[in-house]
Every structure is written in structure tokens, then in C-alpha cells.
Write a protein that holds these residues in place. Structure first.
Motif, PDB file in Angstrom:
ATOM      1  N   ARG A   1      -7.775  -1.107   0.629  1.00 54.67           N
ATOM      2  CA  ARG A   1      -6.610  -2.141   0.913  1.00 54.67           C
ATOM      3  C   ARG A   1      -7.213  -3.623   0.796  1.00 54.67           C
ATOM      4  O   ARG A   1      -7.613  -4.221   1.631  1.00 54.67           O
ATOM      5  CB  ARG A   1      -6.215  -2.010   2.261  1.00 54.67           C
ATOM      6  CG  ARG A   1      -5.756  -0.420   2.596  1.00 54.67           C
ATOM      7  CD  ARG A   1      -5.019  -0.383   3.838  1.00 54.67           C
ATOM      8  NE  ARG A   1      -4.169   1.159   3.830  1.00 54.67           N
ATOM      9  CZ  ARG A   1      -3.227   1.188   4.318  1.00 54.67           C
ATOM     10  NH1 ARG A   1      -2.490   0.324   5.283  1.00 54.67           N
ATOM     11  NH2 ARG A   1      -2.618   2.612   4.531  1.00 54.67           N
TER      12      ARG A   1
ATOM     13  N   TYR B   1       0.765  -1.165  -0.194  1.00 58.98           N
ATOM     14  CA  TYR B   1      -0.162  -0.018   0.009  1.00 58.98           C
ATOM     15  C   TYR B   1       0.846   1.323   0.007  1.00 58.98           C
ATOM     16  O   TYR B   1       1.019   2.216   0.864  1.00 58.98           O
ATOM     17  CB  TYR B   1      -1.024   0.053   1.317  1.00 58.98           C
ATOM     18  CG  TYR B   1      -1.835  -1.461   1.558  1.00 58.98           C
ATOM     19  CD1 TYR B   1      -2.705  -1.696   0.498  1.00 58.98           C
ATOM     20  CD2 TYR B   1      -1.693  -2.049   2.596  1.00 58.98           C
ATOM     21  CE1 TYR B   1      -3.114  -2.871   0.535  1.00 58.98           C
ATOM     22  CE2 TYR B   1      -2.040  -3.431   2.627  1.00 58.98           C
ATOM     23  CZ  TYR B   1      -3.236  -3.973   1.726  1.00 58.98           C
ATOM     24  OH  TYR B   1      -3.606  -4.932   1.628  1.00 58.98           O
TER      25      TYR B   1
ATOM     26  N   PHE C   1      -4.109   4.461  -0.997  1.00 61.78           N
ATOM     27  CA  PHE C   1      -4.529   3.682   0.274  1.00 61.78           C
ATOM     28  C   PHE C   1      -4.489   4.455   1.418  1.00 61.78           C
ATOM     29  O   PHE C   1      -4.776   3.940   2.527  1.00 61.78           O
ATOM     30  CB  PHE C   1      -3.453   2.575   0.321  1.00 61.78           C
ATOM     31  CG  PHE C   1      -3.330   1.751  -1.115  1.00 61.78           C
ATOM     32  CD1 PHE C   1      -4.348   1.005  -1.278  1.00 61.78           C
ATOM     33  CD2 PHE C   1      -2.295   1.910  -1.901  1.00 61.78           C
ATOM     34  CE1 PHE C   1      -4.292   0.073  -2.559  1.00 61.78           C
ATOM     35  CE2 PHE C   1      -2.307   1.171  -3.230  1.00 61.78           C
ATOM     36  CZ  PHE C   1      -3.433   0.334  -3.408  1.00 61.78           C
TER      37      PHE C   1
END
Length: 729
Positions: free
Chosen positions: A405, A386, A391
Motif C-alpha cells: 500500500r 487498494y 493489496f
């Protein structure tokens, strides 16, 4: 009041409009900060980022325009019912040349035709003398649609009066329409003025000059209530009392207003100030004469008890100067950060729009680049890396970032599925075995159409199996069982799988859909994302159908003959037999008459070998059907343990990973873009005139904000560069 301003005399008649009133608002350091604000304003930054400013507001006929005139010592027009019908922005600028220009800044809230906007935007006049201003202001009102049979009394448009000269300071003051509270006015007018004034007052970078007239009780003046609503502690509000000379000397009303001026009645953090402006009879007085009369007034009577720094226009300018300086000094770093944030957003929006694309080749290239970005974003999400700003980077993760995520979400859903499966994936469980229900409540399981497993004693479980043994006899010897019975019992024991597994599949599919619905709009505009999402949804539906087919095969396979080569099957059977034997021994040997035996010369409680043999003889059952039931039940439960673990893992690998997550980015890949027909490419990526106009506006905004950013870097090199250089140029 007079239709035209008083005839300027002395310094008022000079073409550069120099006057000591304005000069007193400035010092060298203050000039530097005001220069910065002026540069930002001149570049047009104020259209996109709120800048520190002063507003003059109050109820109708409170004397706002007189206060503004006294502060600036500029003879603004004071014709009845004219300037107060719309916001008037007075911009004072330093320039080598002397100039007075007037323009209309159209309101951006209302939807109006291009013709109207063009007419307003083209309203621009350059004045040679202030005497021309009243006529120009009247023309501006007509251009805004006020009067002339239009039915409009007020307008959201802003009249901007810009005065530049070699000795002019940099100052912006906004005079707002008076707040209305008479029932005779139209409700639409009341709402419009209230909304307009509220918009300015709510701006936390605005210093509010809340003007109240001593001619009316201050408790009934709306401006005080509105100021308290938007600025409860009065941190940016300065109360201004006008017309104190209209109160009878020695009256209770005079005493109340003196207390108000002392900040005792209504508290403002910035305090209060009292002014005596020109009366109607004094309308032709010069500013010097006005100031002298004001000074004499505050030296006599009840008003003489007030501190000198809270009365008169001279000290108001001093207070205002310091407030302005402190306010700008405190807000400038925040302004710079806001400019950076606005620039970052602008760049992101331009990036979403992509480059200009007039031809099919340009459009296909745009979609190809977009699909590559989509590929990288999806790959990060599926791999659980991420790194992209998409994110989020907060700890703990913000609620709105959790659906982005994807790998973490799917992994957590898989763990929850395994936990639910262990708790509720079977029809029965023995009371002698520890419960696998965890903390599941019946209500939470019923949501997916299931109940918690039925807890049975071994005796009841044997009764559950017995009918199947009796009605499925083959050529097997008594006491043994047909191996196919394990499969038959397993089908019934694993019946909850038919609800649990599809429910888990749907949950993961929904998570994928939500992720894709967030990822693509992050990379491009809604107009571009919408048709692409339609194609993505079709591809995802196909993936879901394939996943359901795979799951259907797995559920069908469980109804075939039970097969396993996992050694834990026999280990579990042996452990079950061993546990049952030990449980039976404990139950049989639990007697109060236990034999005392000697061990190493010590007498202790125990059992002799003959007693144990006798106990084992009692445990042996002579009922062949009961024995067969126990054995088939034991075998089925052991097989279920092995098969259920395999099934859970296969759901993850063969269904979820293989059909939903594997190369998820292929739902919109460069290969899919290259295979699109030309008309499809143009339908998705072709630019409308709206897109072209939006790109132009964003380009202009970007240039304005970049210029503003340069000003910020020059003004605060030590503080701002660290905060704002990250966006780059």
C-alpha cells in the motif's frame, strides 16, 4: 510366512473379487460419499489435494499386512521383506468390468532423471488372477531400484494396486513400511522410512490404524509415539492390537495388553481394537476359518472381558465403516474448498505465464499486456485505491501487505518526517519556548547522525549570536544589524536539514523499490519478472538521481539570502516581542509589596500606572549589541519557522511526488515495451522448454481440478457453490 498367497476358494476365486468383508464396509449413504471420493481420485485430484484415506502403519513385523488382508478379505502377497519395502496403495473401485491393474506412482520429492521417471511411470500391468501379484510386486521393487545390487532397501515410490468390479466398493487403503528401530539397519533406511510414514501420518485427512504386536512391549513400539506426535488427542487414530494369542495366558503382559485394549494405558480418541490373525500354521486357512477361530479366541480368557465391539475383524469393519463415513462427511466441504483454492492458484500461475508466445510479435504483445496490468496496479498504489487482491483485504492490514500500500506508506513516512523535522530540524531552541522534541530519544536521532536541539536560555542564545554581530559589522547604526546576518544564523540553525532530508528521500525510494519488487512478481513469473526488474531498477536509479539533484538545489538555496513574503514572518516577530515583554513584566512585578487598589469599590491586589511605567523603564536595555543580538535572534527564529514549513512541503511536492511517485508506472510502460529491440523482447518473454512444460502441467492440473470441482458441486450443491463458484471457469 508363505511366498505365495493361499489358494483362493469359494467366493475368493470369483473374477469380480466380491466378498462379504468389503460389502460390510458400505451402506447406501456411505456408498454415496465413497463414490464422491472415488470420482475425485479417478480424476487425479489426489495428486494436488489431500483426500480422506486410511493408512495401516506400525513397527516392523507388527502384522500390518495381516490386518489389511483381514479388513479387505483380499489375499495379498505376504512374501518376507517384499511389500513392506515401499508404500502399497490398494484402490478398490466399482466398475462394470472386472480388472486388476498395478502401477508405480513415482516419488516427486527426489530429483531423478527423465529416463528413471519414464521407466517408473511406464510400469503398468493388468492381472488375470491374484496369483500373478507376487511376481509383479517383485518386479515393481526391482523397477524402484530395491535390491539387485543397488544398495537400496526401501523406496519412496508407491505401488498402486487397483481392483475394479461390478460389486466392488470404493475404498482406498495404504499399507506403509514398518518403522525401524534396530541399530543394524542403515541410518539412511531408518530416516527414509520414518520420513515416508511421517508424511502420511501428518496428513490431517488420514485415519491412522496404528498396529502394535502383542509379541513386544507396546511402550517400545515407535508407532505409538509417532501417532501421539501428529495426533495428540487421538481424534483420527485407532489402535489395533495383533497377535494377542502369542501372550502367555494369565501373565502380567496379557493383563497390560488387555488394559491397553480398554484404552486405559495409552488413550486414543478413537479407542483400540484387538485382532487375532492367522498364524504360520494357519496360513492356508480360508477367511471364514480365520474368522471362526478369532471369534472363539475372544470368547475365552482375559480377552472375553473386552466389549464385543472392540474385538474381532467383523466389528473392526463396522467401526472402520462408521469412522470412514464420519471422516469423509466432515472433510468433504474442506476438500472442496481446497480444490477451489488450488484451482484459483493454478489459474493465477497460468495467468502469470501468459499465452503461448513463439514469435516476437506474440512476445511483444504479452509484454504489452503485462505492462498495462502493471500500470493499473501501480496507479492504484500511488492513488491509494487498494481494490486489487494484491493489496490484501484484512482488517487490520496484515504485516506483509503494508509495503504493497505505497500511498499509505509514503503518507505515513511524510508525517513521521514532518514530526522528526519539527523536533530535530534545528540546532538550538530557547528554554523559554515549549520543547518540540516530542517523545524522541537521543538514540533514535543518533541513528541518522543527529542530536536533539541544544536548549539555551535567552542569555546563552544572545551569547551564541554576539560573536557574529561583532565580527560582521557594516555601516549599520549601533543597535541595528546587517540583514544578511539572518541568513548566516539560519544556515547554522538549519544544518540538520542536510541529514534529515536525504534520509527521508532514501526511505521513500526504498519503499518504492520494495513495492515494485512485490508488484511485478505478483503479475508474472519470476523468470519474466527478473529481467524486467533489472530495467526497472535502472529507471528508478535515474529517478533517484533526479530527486537528489532537486533536493540538492533546495539545500543550496537555503544558503542564499533569506527571502520571504509570508506575513507570518512579521507576525511571529511581533508575538515574540510581546511574549518577551509580558515575561519581563511578570518577572519585574512579582513583588510581595503589591499595592491594593480599589476597583468598583472593591479592594484587590494590582499595580498603579506609575509602577508599571517604572517597570518598563527598568526593562529597557542600554547595551546596543545585546539589543541587536535579541533582534537578529528573534528575526532568525521567525524566519526559520516560515522556511522550515515551506521546506517540508517542498520536499513532499518537488522531490518525492515529482521525481519518485509521479507516473511511477512509466518505469515499465507500454511505450517502453514498444521501443524495445526484438532481441531484448525475446530475451525477456521468450519461452523456454521449462516454461512450456510448466504450462502443460498447469493446464492438466486445471482440467483435473475443474472436474473435481464439478463433483463437489454435484455432491454439496447447497453448501459448496457459495464457497467455490467465485473462481469461475
Amino acid at each position: 510366512m508363505t511366498d505365495t498367497p493361499p489358494t483362493p476358494t469359494g467366493s475368493e476365486a470369483q473374477p469380480n473379487f466380491a466378498n462379504p468383508g468389503l460389502d460390510s464396509l458400505q451402506s447406501a449413504e456411505q456408498m454415496k460419499l465413497l463414490d464422491i471420493m472415488d470420482k475425485l481420485r479417478s480424476f487425479g485430484v489426489s495428486e494436488f489435494v489431500s483426500l480422506p484415506q486410511i493408512i495401516v502403519c506400525g513397527d516392523q513385523s507388527a502384522g500390518k499386512s495381516s490386518v489389511l488382508e483381514a479388513i479387505t478379505e483380499l489375499p495379498f502377497p505376504r512374501k518376507e521383506n517384499l511389500c513392506t519395502r515401499f508404500a502399497t496403495q490398494i484402490v478398490l473401485r466399482r466398475s462394470p468390468t472386472t480388472n486388476v491393474s498395478v502401477k508405480i506412482i513415482p516419488d516427486t520429492v527426489r530429483q531423478r532423471t527423465e529416463e528413471v521417471l519414464e521407466r517408473l511411470s511406464s510400469f503398468r500391468h493388468t492381472l488375470k488372477d491374484f496369483s500373478e501379484l507376487p511376481a509383479i510386486v517383485e518386479q515393481a521393487g526391482e523397477a524402484m531400484g530395491i535390491g539387485s545390487g543397488s544398495g537400496n532397501t526401501f523406496s519412496r515410490d508407491v505401488l498402486s494396486i487397483e481392483i475394479s468390479g461390478a460389486s466392488q466398493p470404493h475404498l482406498t487403503v495404504v499399507d506403509l513400511p514398518g518403522l525401524i528401530h534396530t541399530s543394524s539397519d542403515k541410518s539412511s533406511d531408518v530416516e527414509l522410512v520414518s520420513s515416508l510414514v511421517g508424511t502420511y501420518m501428518k496428513n490431517e485427512r488420514t485415519i491412522i490404524l496404528a498396529v502394535v504386536t502383542a509379541m513386544n512391549d507396546f511402550q517400545n513400539q515407535i508407532v505409538l509415539q509417532r501417532a501421539k506426535e501428529v495426533d495428540p488427542n487421538g481424534e483420527r487414530t485407532l489402535g489395533v492390537i495383533t497377535k494377542p494369542d502369542s501372550i502367555p495366558v494369565g501373565s502380567e503382559k496379557e493383563d497390560a495388553f488387555v488394559k491397553l485394549a480398554k484404552n486405559e494405558e495409552i488413550f486414543f480418541g478413537l479407542g483400540w481394537h484387538a485382532l487375532r490373525n492367522r498364524s504360520y500354521e494357519e496360513r492356508n486357512d480360508t477367511f471364514e476359518q480365520r474368522n471362526q477361530k478369532e471369534e472363539i479366541f475372544f470368547e475365552t480368557g482375559a480377552w472375553a472381558q473386552l466389549p464385543r465391539e472392540t474385538v474381532g475383524i467383523t466389528t473392526l469393519r463396522t467401526r472402520l465403516s462408521k469412522l470412514l463415513y464420519d471422516h469423509i462427511k466432515a472433510e468433504l466441504p474442506k476438500v472442496c474448498r481446497d480444490i477451489q483454492a488450488a484451482l484459483d492458484y493454478c489459474r493465477k500461475e497460468l495467468e502469470k505465464l501468459g499465452p503461448k508466445r513463439g514469435s516476437v510479435d506474440e512476445q511483444r504483445m504479452f509484454l504489452t499486456h503485462l505492462s498495462i496490468k502493471f500500470l493499473h496496479l501501480c496507479k492504484e498504489a500511488v492513488d491509494g485505491i487498494y481494490e486489487d487482491k494484491f493489496f490484501g483485504d484484512s482488517v487490520p492490514v496484515n504485516e506483509e501487505d503494508i509495503p504493497k500500500r505505497l500511498r499509505a506508506l509514503v503518507q505515513n513516512m511524510g508525517l513521521d518526517f514532518a514530526k522528526t523535522f519539527r523536533a530535530c530540524g534545528h540546532t538550538i531552541e530557547l528554554l523559554e519556548e515549549p520543547t518540540t522534541g516530542f517523545n524522541f530519544s537521543p538514540d533514535s536521532i543518533k541513528k541518522i547522525g543527529l542530536n536533539l536541539p541544544e536548549r539555551l536560555t535567552r542569555k546563552k542564545a544572545i551569547e551564541w549570536v554576539m560573536p557574529l554581530i561583532k565580527h560582521s559589522r557594516g555601516k549599520e547604526l549601533p543597535g541595528s544589524f546587517n540583514p544578511l546576518l539572518i541568513g548566516n544564523l539560519f544556515w547554522e540553525q538549519s544544518r540538520p536539514w542536510e541529514a534529515l532530508a536525504p534520509n527521508h528521500l532514501d526511505s521513500v525510494y526504498n519503499a518504492c523499490e520494495v513495492f515494485l519488487g512485490l508488484a511485478l512478481p505478483y503479475l508474472t513469473t519470476k523468470e519474466i519478472a527478473s529481467p524486467i526488474m533489472h530495467r526497472i531498477n535502472i529507471a528508478m536509479k535515474e529517478r533517484l538521481e533526479n530527486a537528489k539533484k532537486e533536493l540538492g538545489k533546495m539545500l543550496t538555496d537555503r544558503r542564499k539570502q533569506a527571502i520571504t513574503f509570508n506575513h507570518y514572518y512579521t507576525v511571529d516577530i511581533q508575538k515574540s516581542r510581546q511574549k518577551q515583554l509580558l515575561d519581563n513584566l511578570k518577572a519585574t512585578l512579582s513583588s510581595p509589596n503589591a499595592t491594593m487598589v480599589a476597583r468598583n469599590g472593591i479592594r484587590e491586589e494590582g499595580y498603579t500606572m506609575s509602577e508599571i511605567k517604572e517597570c518598563l523603564t527598568k526593562i529597557i536595555t542600554s547595551d546596543m549589541d545585546e539589543y541587536a543580538c535579541e533582534e537578529v535572534l528573534r528575526s532568525m527564529l521567525a524566519y526559520y519557522q516560515v522556511a522550515s514549513k515551506t521546506f517540508v512541503d517542498n520536499i513532499a511536492v518537488q522531490v518525492i511526488e515529482r521525481h519518485l511517485l509521479h507516473e511511477l508506472w512509466n518505469v515499465f510502460s507500454p511505450i517502453s515495451v514498444m521501443s524495445m529491440l526484438d532481441n531484448v523482447v525475446s530475451a525477456i518473454a521468450g519461452e523456454s522448454s521449462e516454461h512450456q512444460n510448466r504450462r502443460h502441467r498447469l493446464d492438466v492440473k486445471k482440467e483435473v481440478l475443474m472436474e473435481g470441482l464439478k463433483v463437489c458441486r454435484e455432491a454439496l450443491p447447497g453448501m459448496v457453490v457459495e464457497d467455490i463458484e467465485g473462481g469461475g471457469e
